[in-house]
Design an enzyme around this catalytic site. Structure first.
Site, PDB file in Angstrom:
ATOM      1  N   LYS A   1       0.672  -1.279   0.068  1.00  0.00           N
ATOM      2  CA  LYS A   1      -0.131   0.104  -0.094  1.00  0.00           C
ATOM      3  C   LYS A   1       0.828   1.355  -0.023  1.00  0.00           C
ATOM      4  O   LYS A   1       0.297   2.263   0.311  1.00  0.00           O
ATOM      5  CB  LYS A   1      -1.113   0.003   1.144  1.00  0.00           C
ATOM      6  CG  LYS A   1      -1.803  -1.338   1.155  1.00  0.00           C
ATOM      7  CD  LYS A   1      -2.399  -1.873   0.106  1.00  0.00           C
ATOM      8  CE  LYS A   1      -3.314  -1.210  -0.650  1.00  0.00           C
ATOM      9  NZ  LYS A   1      -3.738  -1.853  -1.762  1.00  0.00           N
TER      10      LYS A   1
ATOM     11  N   HIS B   1       6.834  -7.181  -2.551  1.00  0.00           N
ATOM     12  CA  HIS B   1       6.562  -6.722  -1.339  1.00  0.00           C
ATOM     13  C   HIS B   1       7.549  -7.492  -0.285  1.00  0.00           C
ATOM     14  O   HIS B   1       7.346  -7.378   0.880  1.00  0.00           O
ATOM     15  CB  HIS B   1       5.118  -7.082  -0.756  1.00  0.00           C
ATOM     16  CG  HIS B   1       4.107  -6.101  -1.543  1.00  0.00           C
ATOM     17  ND1 HIS B   1       4.523  -4.871  -1.738  1.00  0.00           N
ATOM     18  CD2 HIS B   1       3.130  -6.533  -1.986  1.00  0.00           C
ATOM     19  CE1 HIS B   1       3.279  -4.521  -2.318  1.00  0.00           C
ATOM     20  NE2 HIS B   1       2.509  -5.535  -2.432  1.00  0.00           N
TER      21      HIS B   1
ATOM     22  N   SER C   1      -4.848   2.413   4.267  1.00  0.00           N
ATOM     23  CA  SER C   1      -4.872   1.854   3.250  1.00  0.00           C
ATOM     24  C   SER C   1      -5.002   0.252   3.272  1.00  0.00           C
ATOM     25  O   SER C   1      -5.704  -0.339   2.442  1.00  0.00           O
ATOM     26  CB  SER C   1      -3.663   2.332   2.321  1.00  0.00           C
ATOM     27  OG  SER C   1      -3.964   1.760   0.968  1.00  0.00           O
TER      28      SER C   1
HETATM   29  S1  PPS Z   1      -0.537  -2.888  -3.364  1.00  0.00           S
HETATM   30  O1  PPS Z   1      -1.892  -3.516  -3.247  1.00  0.00           O
HETATM   31  O2  PPS Z   1       0.362  -3.009  -2.242  1.00  0.00           O
HETATM   32  O3  PPS Z   1       0.175  -3.011  -4.655  1.00  0.00           O
HETATM   33  O4  PPS Z   1      -1.013  -1.250  -3.262  1.00  0.00           O
HETATM   34  P1  PPS Z   1       0.033  -0.061  -3.650  1.00  0.00           P
HETATM   35  O5  PPS Z   1      -0.205   0.244  -5.204  1.00  0.00           O
HETATM   36  O6  PPS Z   1       1.300  -0.138  -3.125  1.00  0.00           O
HETATM   37  O7  PPS Z   1      -0.941   1.132  -2.899  1.00  0.00           O
HETATM   38  C1  PPS Z   1      -2.343   1.308  -3.147  1.00  0.00           C
HETATM   39  C2  PPS Z   1      -2.478   2.862  -2.681  1.00  0.00           C
HETATM   40  O8  PPS Z   1      -1.663   3.666  -3.502  1.00  0.00           O
HETATM   41  C3  PPS Z   1      -2.683   4.841  -3.977  1.00  0.00           C
HETATM   42  N1  PPS Z   1      -2.414   5.350  -5.278  1.00  0.00           N
HETATM   43  C4  PPS Z   1      -2.148   6.605  -5.623  1.00  0.00           C
HETATM   44  N2  PPS Z   1      -2.075   7.563  -4.861  1.00  0.00           N
HETATM   45  C5  PPS Z   1      -2.322   8.583  -5.431  1.00  0.00           C
HETATM   46  N3  PPS Z   1      -1.774   8.872  -6.779  1.00  0.00           N
HETATM   47  C6  PPS Z   1      -2.028   7.754  -7.536  1.00  0.00           C
HETATM   48  N4  PPS Z   1      -1.682   7.961  -8.906  1.00  0.00           N
HETATM   49  C7  PPS Z   1      -2.233   6.591  -6.990  1.00  0.00           C
HETATM   50  N5  PPS Z   1      -2.272   5.210  -7.383  1.00  0.00           N
HETATM   51  C8  PPS Z   1      -2.279   4.429  -6.322  1.00  0.00           C
HETATM   52  C9  PPS Z   1      -4.014   3.936  -4.056  1.00  0.00           C
HETATM   53  O9  PPS Z   1      -5.184   4.946  -3.817  1.00  0.00           O
HETATM   54  C10 PPS Z   1      -3.887   3.171  -2.363  1.00  0.00           C
HETATM   55  O10 PPS Z   1      -3.877   4.152  -1.548  1.00  0.00           O
HETATM   56  P2  PPS Z   1      -5.160   4.402  -0.536  1.00  0.00           P
HETATM   57  O11 PPS Z   1      -4.745   5.417   0.413  1.00  0.00           O
HETATM   58  O12 PPS Z   1      -5.831   3.433  -0.139  1.00  0.00           O
HETATM   59  O13 PPS Z   1      -6.040   5.002  -1.400  1.00  0.00           O
END
Ligand code: PPS
Length: 312
Positions: free
Chosen positions: A64, A126, A156
């Site tokens: 996340k 991860h 998240s």
């Molecule tokens: S995972 O499942 O571990 O691969 O997830 P990961 O991609 O690491 O994290 C998901 C969170 O990143 C946010 N996210 C973004 N935030 C801002 N801008 C962009 N472009 C973006 N892309 C992914 C996504 O919304 C998740 O965070 P939260 O706080 O849940 O919204």
């Protein structure tokens, strides 16, 4: 009865998952001192023997932290112009395979990585630093580590476990937060993860350690830093195209980056692209939760050089 393991391409996110035959949620177990689930340890020998290449790029994160965001930035930087059709037809989780995953009825991440036709290969993990297959270090592959502050990571992760049936049952928020503090999460302790990778950065020069909060503050600046680490020099027009493609709203609307094609995720419970903000923890933590969290944080995060921002 519909089965959850139908192929992703035929999955329609409007299907009612409550009508499906769902597999039981996995449970955590101790794996060499780290909490894990079977979907990420099943192919352990094969993962450990993964043959990295010198030009591979590993995107490593605690769950996340912005893995998908950085994956898409890199995919656009490398292949946005040469293979535009990739962006329109192959979901990001296939373009950037998740090395250690082996979910039922789907190709394993390791097999997808082995079959990647691109150079460089972009690979997601991860894994805590001590579990990374040794060939990445031997080949001196480039590694990008993305870290996100503990509080927003916990929030998240909580919503992700609610919506993803291949994750353990999260319980209620206060139970989940306690488990997070104790490292009872898939991939273990957030504190150990971010510290372990930070320490690695001191001795392994091909590691770029970056922060979700910095991306939120100035995505263009972070793309410049990534390009300088990777030796890329996109034109102003190309950079503009990448920066525009990776905004939260554009990635949320894009079926190839919003995980809507993944059958084990129920976006009606919580969308994968949920809020994309720094500071959403304030809508979840009570004062009674925040105080002990801060106390515990101070005990676990003693390295003064590793600093996180919980607001920007
Ligand atoms: S995972 O499942 O571990 O691969 O997830 P990961 O991609 O690491 O994290 C998901 C969170 O990143 C946010 N996210 C973004 N935030 C801002 N801008 C962009 N472009 C973006 N892309 C992914 C996504 O919304 C998740 O965070 P939260 O706080 O849940 O919204």
């Amino acid at each position: 009865m519909q089965h959850y393991s139908m192929t992703p391409s035929t999955f329609d996110q409007d299907l009612d998952m409550s009508q499906m035959e769902l597999p039981p949620r996995p449970t955590l177990f101790d794996f060499h001192g780290v909490s894990m689930i079977k979907h990420v340890t099943e192919n352990w020998d094969s993962i450990q023997n993964f043959k990295a290449r010198p030009d591979d790029i590993l995107i490593a994160t605690y769950p996340k932290a912005g893995t998908t965001w950085v994956s898409y930035i890199l995919d656009l930087l490398y292949f946005g112009q040469t293979f535009p059709e990739r962006q329109a037809s192959i979901p990001i989780h296939e373009r950037v395979p998740f090395l250690e995953i082996s979910a039922p009825s789907r190709p394993s991440g390791k097999d997808l990585a082995d079959q990647l036709p691109t150079t460089p290969r972009l690979i997601k993990t991860h894994l805590p630093v001590q579990f990374v297959p040794k060939s990445f270090w031997e080949q001196n592959s480039r590694i990008i580590y993305v870290a996100r502050n503990a509080k927003d990571s916990a929030v998240s992760y909580f919503h992700f476990n609610r919506m993803n049936i291949t994750q353990p049952e999260p319980g209620d928020w206060s139970t989940f937060l306690k488990d997070f503090m104790e490292g009872k999460m898939v991939f273990g302790s957030w504190y150990d993860h971010v510290n372990g990778w930070w320490e690695k950065k001191q001795t392994y020069s091909n590691l770029h350690y970056m922060f979700y909060e910095d991306l939120i503050e100035d995505c263009g600046r972070e793309i410049d830093r990534l390009c300088s680490f990777l030796g890329l020099s996109p034109s102003a027009e190309e950079k503009e195209r990448v920066t525009n493609g990776v905004t939260f709203d554009n990635m949320k609307a894009n079926k190839m980056t919003n995980y809507s094609s993944v059958p084990v995720m129920n976006h009606r419970v919580s969308p994968f692209m949920r809020k994309g903000k720094v500071g959403d923890w304030k809508n979840h933590f009570t004062v009674a939760q925040d105080e002990p969290f801060e106390e515990d944080y101070k005990q676990k995060m003693k390295n003064p050089t590793l600093k996180f921002r919980t607001e920007v």
